[in-house]
Design an enzyme around this catalytic site. Structure first.
Site, PDB file in Angstrom:
ATOM      1  N   HIS A  75      -1.537   2.374  14.175  1.00 23.95           N
ATOM      2  CA  HIS A  75      -1.087   0.971  14.212  1.00 23.95           C
ATOM      3  C   HIS A  75      -1.234   0.351  15.609  1.00 23.95           C
ATOM      4  CE1 HIS A  75       1.351   2.066  10.384  1.00 23.95           C
ATOM      5  NE2 HIS A  75       0.142   1.649  10.086  1.00 23.95           N
ATOM      6  N   SER A 127       0.493  -0.717   7.351  1.00 27.66           N
ATOM      7  CA  SER A 127      -0.646  -1.512   7.839  1.00 27.66           C
ATOM      8  C   SER A 127      -0.743  -2.915   7.230  1.00 27.66           C
ATOM      9  CB  SER A 127      -1.947  -0.735   7.649  1.00 27.66           C
ATOM     10  OG  SER A 127      -2.037  -0.226   6.340  1.00 27.66           O
ATOM     11  N   GLU A 169      -4.436  -1.287  -3.289  1.00 25.78           N
ATOM     12  CA  GLU A 169      -3.638  -0.071  -3.479  1.00 25.78           C
ATOM     13  C   GLU A 169      -3.891   0.386  -4.912  1.00 25.78           C
ATOM     14  OE1 GLU A 169      -1.596   2.205  -1.718  1.00 25.78           O
ATOM     15  OE2 GLU A 169      -1.628   3.103  -3.709  1.00 25.78           O
ATOM     16  N   ASN A 213      -9.089  -0.018  -6.661  1.00 27.47           N
ATOM     17  CA  ASN A 213      -9.571   1.217  -6.064  1.00 27.47           C
ATOM     18  C   ASN A 213     -10.592   0.898  -4.959  1.00 27.47           C
ATOM     19  OD1 ASN A 213     -11.039   3.657  -5.562  1.00 27.47           O
ATOM     20  ND2 ASN A 213     -10.233   4.435  -7.505  1.00 27.47           N
ATOM     21  N   ASP A 228      -7.754   3.957   5.162  1.00 28.78           N
ATOM     22  CA  ASP A 228      -6.724   4.924   5.559  1.00 28.78           C
ATOM     23  C   ASP A 228      -6.335   5.782   4.352  1.00 28.78           C
ATOM     24  OD1 ASP A 228      -4.652   6.212   6.822  1.00 28.78           O
ATOM     25  OD2 ASP A 228      -3.266   4.518   6.711  1.00 28.78           O
TER      26      ASP A 228
HETATM   27  C1  LIG Z   1      -2.131   6.921   4.017  1.00 33.24           C
HETATM   28  S1  LIG Z   1      -1.545   5.855   2.798  1.00 33.24           S
HETATM   29  C2  LIG Z   1      -1.709   4.263   3.481  1.00 33.24           C
HETATM   30  C3  LIG Z   1      -0.835   3.949   4.648  1.00 33.24           C
HETATM   31  C4  LIG Z   1      -1.066   2.567   5.205  1.00 33.24           C
HETATM   32  N1  LIG Z   1      -2.472   2.287   5.405  1.00 33.24           N
HETATM   33  C5  LIG Z   1      -0.316   2.369   6.511  1.00 33.24           C
HETATM   34  O1  LIG Z   1      -0.904   2.541   7.586  1.00 33.24           O
HETATM   35  O2  LIG Z   1       0.842   2.022   6.462  1.00 33.24           O
HETATM   36  C6  LIG Z   1      -2.849   5.848   1.634  1.00 33.24           C
HETATM   37  C7  LIG Z   1      -2.604   4.959   0.430  1.00 33.24           C
HETATM   38  O3  LIG Z   1      -3.847   4.799  -0.263  1.00 33.24           O
HETATM   39  C8  LIG Z   1      -3.610   4.811  -1.653  1.00 33.24           C
HETATM   40  N2  LIG Z   1      -4.875   5.214  -2.277  1.00 33.24           N
HETATM   41  C9  LIG Z   1      -5.338   6.472  -2.521  1.00 33.24           C
HETATM   42  N3  LIG Z   1      -6.587   6.433  -3.041  1.00 33.24           N
HETATM   43  C10 LIG Z   1      -6.920   5.113  -3.103  1.00 33.24           C
HETATM   44  C11 LIG Z   1      -8.096   4.418  -3.519  1.00 33.24           C
HETATM   45  N4  LIG Z   1      -9.159   5.088  -3.976  1.00 33.24           N
HETATM   46  N5  LIG Z   1      -8.104   3.075  -3.434  1.00 33.24           N
HETATM   47  C12 LIG Z   1      -7.033   2.393  -2.964  1.00 33.24           C
HETATM   48  N6  LIG Z   1      -5.885   2.982  -2.577  1.00 33.24           N
HETATM   49  C13 LIG Z   1      -5.834   4.333  -2.630  1.00 33.24           C
HETATM   50  C14 LIG Z   1      -2.476   5.812  -1.822  1.00 33.24           C
HETATM   51  O4  LIG Z   1      -1.786   5.570  -3.042  1.00 33.24           O
HETATM   52  C15 LIG Z   1      -1.629   5.549  -0.583  1.00 33.24           C
HETATM   53  O5  LIG Z   1      -0.615   4.636  -0.845  1.00 33.24           O
END
Ligand SMILES: C[S@@+](CC[C@H](N)C(=O)[O-])C[C@H]1O[C@@H](n2cnc3c(N)ncnc32)[C@H](O)[C@@H]1O
Length: 295
Positions: free
Chosen positions: A18, A104, A127, A151, A172
């Site tokens: 961040h 984020s 998400e 996705n 991420d």
């Molecule tokens: C590491 S976390 C995100 C944290 C966030 N970016 C932050 O910095 O606060 C990853 C997120 O991606 C979601 N996720 C996993 N595979 C995904 C995909 N193919 N497309 C979109 N979201 C996905 C998960 O459900 C999870 O909530």
């Protein structure tokens, strides 16, 4: 998949990610021209560091809580970017409550809001998990960021190139199957870059298995994509068996001189975030910002 970022919010990797995101947004905004930001793996947007999930791992103790405590008790000058990151965190705490740590999409929405009079930023978040998406939508629906139950693997290439022509895609992912994830992400970056070579892309990755990371670097090098910057910070040496030794970010097309700012951020954060019991490391292993591929 049942990854829940609530167990990890505010950990050392979130702090580094961040703080780097804050600098990327700051530099993109400084140009004063419209841009697009997509948070392709958004999570739920707001986390509580006193939740059952956060208490189960106590990861924030070795992350944001350590940094805040250090800043309160030290006269060491704080780099401007880290100060900006801490000021923004203070806004979140004032807006919600003192236990909040924002994810984020909130950091991005905050930039859109605060820059509204000077630069038009269009922000979106994807998400894919239904319950995480519901929480994200519920928590941030009033903020200037479009939220989609989508996705990243299908969605990113569908929304680029954006009409603004400039911007940033933040990736991420949860990295539940490291080797497979790295390979799929290389393919995703190649497909995205092909559609929008002018865009900036920031991919976060964990440093757990040095070999997996070095295979990922080799594959990225072979893609032919120019201007790839690596920013890595380790809190434990690579041979110490802990859950996560370090945190990395690969940035394609970073803003001008971002490498210098990133270096200042990592240089400042690494000694603060390194646990007291961690064996010492060479400076190179502790943190490094380097071009994987330059021009
Ligand atoms: C590491 S976390 C995100 C944290 C966030 N970016 C932050 O910095 O606060 C990853 C997120 O991606 C979601 N996720 C996993 N595979 C995904 C995909 N193919 N497309 C979109 N979201 C996905 C998960 O459900 C999870 O909530």
């Amino acid at each position: 998949m049942n990854y829940k970022h609530a167990y990890h919010a505010g950990n050392f990797a979130d702090v580094v990610k961040h703080a780097l995101l804050t600098q990327l947004l700051y530099q993109l905004s400084s140009k004063g021209k419209p841009y697009y930001v997509l948070d392709a793996y958004a999570g739920r947007g707001l986390y509580k560091l006193n939740s059952d999930e956060a208490k189960a791992t106590r990861e924030a103790k070795a992350g944001i809580e350590l940094l805040v405590e250090h800043c309160a008790n030290s006269d060491q000058p704080i780099p401007k970017t880290v100060q900006r990151y801490l000021n923004t965190l203070a806004v979140a705490k004032e807006t919600y409550d003192k236990h909040v740590y924002p994810g984020s999409p909130w950091w991005i929405a905050h930039e859109v809001e605060t820059q509204a009079d000077t630069v038009a930023i269009r922000a979106e978040a994807f998400e894919s998990q239904a319950n995480e998406y519901d929480a994200l939508n519920y928590q941030l629906f009033k903020l200037p960021i479009g939220i989609h139950h989508r996705n990243a693997f299908e969605g990113i290439t569908a929304v680029i190139p954006p009409k603004e022509k400039r911007g940033l895609i933040l990736l991420d992912p949860p990295f539940e199957q490291e080797h497979k994830d790295f390979s799929r992400l290389v393919d995703l970056l190649v497909a995205s870059y092909k559609k929008w070579p002018q865009g900036s892309y920031a991919l976060w990755y964990p440093i757990k298995n040095k070999e997996a990371v070095s295979v990922f670097h080799k594959k990225m090098k072979r893609t032919g994509i120019k201007k790839q910057l690596i920013c890595e910070l380790n809190v434990y040496p690579n041979d110490v068996p802990v859950g996560m030794n370090g945190t990395g970010m690969l940035i394609i097309n970073p803003p001008w001189k971002f490498d210098n700012y990133a270096n200042d951020i990592l240089k400042y954060l690494q000694p603060i975030l390194k646990p007291k019991d961690a064996p010492s490391m060479s400076t190179e292993e502790a943190f490094n910002v380097r071009w994987l591929v330059s021009e």
